[in-house]
Design a protein around this motif. Structure first.
Motif, PDB file in Angstrom:
ATOM      1  N   THR A 141      12.508  -0.656  -2.652  1.00 22.32           N
ATOM      2  CA  THR A 141      12.198   0.758  -2.529  1.00 22.32           C
ATOM      3  C   THR A 141      10.737   0.973  -2.904  1.00 22.32           C
ATOM      4  OG1 THR A 141      14.446   1.291  -3.194  1.00 22.32           O
ATOM      5  CG2 THR A 141      12.829   3.091  -3.252  1.00 22.32           C
ATOM      6  N   PRO A 142       9.891   1.257  -1.889  1.00 18.50           N
ATOM      7  CA  PRO A 142       8.476   1.439  -2.218  1.00 18.50           C
ATOM      8  C   PRO A 142       8.252   2.762  -2.934  1.00 18.50           C
ATOM      9  CG  PRO A 142       8.856   1.911   0.094  1.00 18.50           C
ATOM     10  CD  PRO A 142      10.165   1.419  -0.479  1.00 18.50           C
ATOM     11  N   ASP A 143       7.241   2.767  -3.789  1.00 18.10           N
ATOM     12  CA  ASP A 143       6.834   4.007  -4.431  1.00 18.10           C
ATOM     13  C   ASP A 143       5.962   4.758  -3.443  1.00 18.10           C
ATOM     14  OD1 ASP A 143       8.048   3.296  -6.846  1.00 18.10           O
ATOM     15  OD2 ASP A 143       6.286   2.144  -7.443  1.00 18.10           O
ATOM     16  N   VAL A 144       6.410   5.928  -3.031  1.00 17.48           N
ATOM     17  CA  VAL A 144       5.634   6.716  -2.084  1.00 17.48           C
ATOM     18  C   VAL A 144       4.456   7.320  -2.828  1.00 17.48           C
ATOM     19  CG1 VAL A 144       5.654   8.701  -0.551  1.00 17.48           C
ATOM     20  CG2 VAL A 144       7.645   7.209  -0.665  1.00 17.48           C
ATOM     21  N   PRO A 145       3.235   7.068  -2.351  1.00 21.54           N
ATOM     22  CA  PRO A 145       2.067   7.611  -3.037  1.00 21.54           C
ATOM     23  C   PRO A 145       2.107   9.130  -3.023  1.00 21.54           C
ATOM     24  CG  PRO A 145       1.417   6.131  -1.249  1.00 21.54           C
ATOM     25  CD  PRO A 145       2.889   6.298  -1.180  1.00 21.54           C
ATOM     26  N   ALA A 146       1.841   9.722  -4.158  1.00 26.51           N
ATOM     27  CA  ALA A 146       1.920  11.171  -4.292  1.00 26.51           C
ATOM     28  C   ALA A 146       0.532  11.780  -4.348  1.00 26.51           C
ATOM     29  CB  ALA A 146       2.680  11.530  -5.563  1.00 26.51           C
ATOM     30  N   ILE A 147       0.427  12.966  -3.795  1.00 28.18           N
ATOM     31  CA  ILE A 147      -0.793  13.758  -3.869  1.00 28.18           C
ATOM     32  C   ILE A 147      -0.437  15.025  -4.614  1.00 28.18           C
ATOM     33  CG2 ILE A 147      -2.487  15.053  -2.524  1.00 28.18           C
ATOM     34  CD1 ILE A 147      -2.124  12.993  -0.314  1.00 28.18           C
ATOM     35  N   ASP A 148      -1.225  15.347  -5.625  1.00 25.89           N
ATOM     36  CA  ASP A 148      -0.977  16.544  -6.416  1.00 25.89           C
ATOM     37  C   ASP A 148      -1.350  17.773  -5.598  1.00 25.89           C
ATOM     38  OD1 ASP A 148      -0.506  18.413  -8.335  1.00 25.89           O
ATOM     39  OD2 ASP A 148      -2.156  17.804  -9.642  1.00 25.89           O
ATOM     40  N   VAL A 149      -0.347  18.523  -5.153  1.00 24.47           N
ATOM     41  CA  VAL A 149      -0.595  19.699  -4.330  1.00 24.47           C
ATOM     42  C   VAL A 149      -0.282  20.981  -5.084  1.00 24.47           C
ATOM     43  CG1 VAL A 149      -0.276  18.515  -2.135  1.00 24.47           C
ATOM     44  CG2 VAL A 149       1.697  19.526  -3.282  1.00 24.47           C
TER      45      VAL A 149
ATOM     46  N   THR B  27      -0.974  23.587   5.924  1.00 18.41           N
ATOM     47  CA  THR B  27      -0.985  22.196   5.478  1.00 18.41           C
ATOM     48  C   THR B  27      -0.095  21.332   6.352  1.00 18.41           C
ATOM     49  OG1 THR B  27       0.851  22.512   3.939  1.00 18.41           O
ATOM     50  CG2 THR B  27      -1.358  22.860   3.081  1.00 18.41           C
ATOM     51  N   ASP B  28      -0.397  20.058   6.348  1.00 19.99           N
ATOM     52  CA  ASP B  28       0.424  19.037   6.986  1.00 19.99           C
ATOM     53  C   ASP B  28       0.477  17.873   5.998  1.00 19.99           C
ATOM     54  OD1 ASP B  28       1.862  17.517   8.794  1.00 19.99           O
ATOM     55  OD2 ASP B  28       0.107  16.862   9.905  1.00 19.99           O
ATOM     56  N   HIS B  29       1.644  17.403   5.695  1.00 18.31           N
ATOM     57  CA  HIS B  29       1.844  16.364   4.690  1.00 18.31           C
ATOM     58  C   HIS B  29       2.745  15.311   5.324  1.00 18.31           C
ATOM     59  CE1 HIS B  29       3.425  15.350   0.393  1.00 18.31           C
ATOM     60  NE2 HIS B  29       2.507  14.508   0.782  1.00 18.31           N
ATOM     61  N   THR B  30       2.236  14.116   5.541  1.00 18.96           N
ATOM     62  CA  THR B  30       2.970  13.093   6.267  1.00 18.96           C
ATOM     63  C   THR B  30       2.958  11.788   5.483  1.00 18.96           C
ATOM     64  OG1 THR B  30       2.219  14.079   8.338  1.00 18.96           O
ATOM     65  CG2 THR B  30       3.153  11.883   8.472  1.00 18.96           C
ATOM     66  N   VAL B  31       4.085  11.106   5.444  1.00 17.74           N
ATOM     67  CA  VAL B  31       4.179   9.784   4.835  1.00 17.74           C
ATOM     68  C   VAL B  31       4.354   8.775   5.969  1.00 17.74           C
ATOM     69  CG1 VAL B  31       5.495   8.283   3.309  1.00 17.74           C
ATOM     70  CG2 VAL B  31       5.207  10.701   2.734  1.00 17.74           C
ATOM     71  N   TRP B  32       3.505   7.744   5.984  1.00 17.62           N
ATOM     72  CA  TRP B  32       3.600   6.698   6.990  1.00 17.62           C
ATOM     73  C   TRP B  32       4.144   5.430   6.379  1.00 17.62           C
ATOM     74  CZ3 TRP B  32       0.159  10.309   8.797  1.00 17.62           C
ATOM     75  CH2 TRP B  32       0.149  10.503  10.174  1.00 17.62           C
ATOM     76  N   SER B  33       5.068   4.797   7.069  1.00 18.46           N
ATOM     77  CA  SER B  33       5.473   3.445   6.736  1.00 18.46           C
ATOM     78  C   SER B  33       4.506   2.538   7.477  1.00 18.46           C
ATOM     79  CB  SER B  33       6.910   3.198   7.197  1.00 18.46           C
ATOM     80  OG  SER B  33       7.279   1.881   6.940  1.00 18.46           O
ATOM     81  N   CYS B  34       3.768   1.721   6.756  1.00 14.14           N
ATOM     82  CA  CYS B  34       2.620   1.032   7.347  1.00 14.14           C
ATOM     83  C   CYS B  34       2.891  -0.376   7.836  1.00 14.14           C
ATOM     84  CB  CYS B  34       1.472   1.017   6.345  1.00 14.14           C
ATOM     85  SG  CYS B  34       0.956   2.666   5.909  1.00 14.14           S
ATOM     86  N   ALA B  35       4.004  -0.926   7.531  1.00 13.89           N
ATOM     87  CA  ALA B  35       4.392  -2.243   8.045  1.00 13.89           C
ATOM     88  C   ALA B  35       3.396  -3.352   7.729  1.00 13.89           C
ATOM     89  CB  ALA B  35       4.620  -2.178   9.547  1.00 13.89           C
TER      90      ALA B  35
ATOM     91  N   MET C 162       1.702   4.894   3.000  1.00 15.42           N
ATOM     92  CA  MET C 162       0.598   5.726   2.548  1.00 15.42           C
ATOM     93  C   MET C 162       0.918   7.157   2.938  1.00 15.42           C
ATOM     94  SD  MET C 162      -2.623   4.967   4.983  1.00 15.42           S
ATOM     95  CE  MET C 162      -2.399   4.764   6.740  1.00 15.42           C
ATOM     96  N   THR C 163       0.320   8.084   2.222  1.00 15.54           N
ATOM     97  CA  THR C 163       0.567   9.501   2.448  1.00 15.54           C
ATOM     98  C   THR C 163      -0.709  10.157   2.952  1.00 15.54           C
ATOM     99  OG1 THR C 163       2.166   9.518   0.637  1.00 15.54           O
ATOM    100  CG2 THR C 163       1.338  11.645   1.365  1.00 15.54           C
ATOM    101  N   LEU C 164      -0.577  10.958   3.990  1.00 14.34           N
ATOM    102  CA  LEU C 164      -1.688  11.727   4.538  1.00 14.34           C
ATOM    103  C   LEU C 164      -1.435  13.198   4.247  1.00 14.34           C
ATOM    104  CD1 LEU C 164      -4.208  12.057   6.445  1.00 14.34           C
ATOM    105  CD2 LEU C 164      -2.549  12.285   8.307  1.00 14.34           C
TER     106      LEU C 164
END
Length: 167
Positions: free
Chosen positions: A20-28, A36-44, A98-100
């Motif tokens: 289980t990867p730790d999803v990088p968080a952005i303090d919003v 806003t647009d907040h997207t999490v990418w699985s980067c493979a 990574m999170t965008l």
């Protein structure tokens, strides 16, 4: 946008082998107003996500009415941030994410890329490597009005802002 959908279809959201990867968080917490647009990418574990990240930023900012010049600058700057996240962090390893985060409001846009912190094991490059690295910050600075980065627990967040009179 189609590339992002293709990436989500091609790359499973779950990490391999039950990790289980730790999803990088952005303090919003301080985000108010704007769109806003907040997207999490699985980067493979590779750079295939960078093209999708660029397309997502361009499509979102175009929809918000920003000029072509702002779109070009934002696309180039986010390409550097996403590439660095994948080359220099755990986000670029197998199962990485990574999170965008994109925010567009009165005269300003902000883009942030959060990664999973320093790489583990062999492979990749550390953020301290000298050699043929280090020009990405100069590129981001030339495209942006302001830029920076910060650490939040095990997450590294790199961001930039561009002032725009489009809104």
């Amino acid at each position: 946008m189609a590339e992002a959908r293709q990436l989500r279809e091609f790359v499973p959201a779950d990490a391999p082998d039950g990790i289980t990867p730790d999803v990088p968080a952005i303090d919003v917490a301080d985000v108010t107003g704007g769109v806003t647009d907040h997207t999490v990418w699985s980067c493979a574990g590779n750079l295939t996500a960078v093209r999708s990240v660029r397309a997502r930023v361009r499509e979102f900012l175009d929809r918000m009415g920003h000029s072509d010049e702002v779109l070009d600058d934002a696309e180039l700057a986010v390409s550097e941030l996403a590439t660095n996240a994948l080359l220099h962090s755990r986000s670029g390893q197998s199962g990485g994410v990574m999170t965008l985060f994109i925010r567009s409001d009165a005269g300003r846009l902000r883009v942030a890329v959060a990664d999973q912190g320093e790489r583990e094991g062999e492979g990749g490059h550390s953020r301290d490597d000298g050699e043929d690295f280090g020009r990405g910050k100069l590129i981001v600075d030339s495209c942006a009005t302001r830029s920076g980065d910060y650490w939040n627990e095990d997450t590294h967040v790199a961001w930039f802002e561009i002032d725009s009179d489009a809104l």
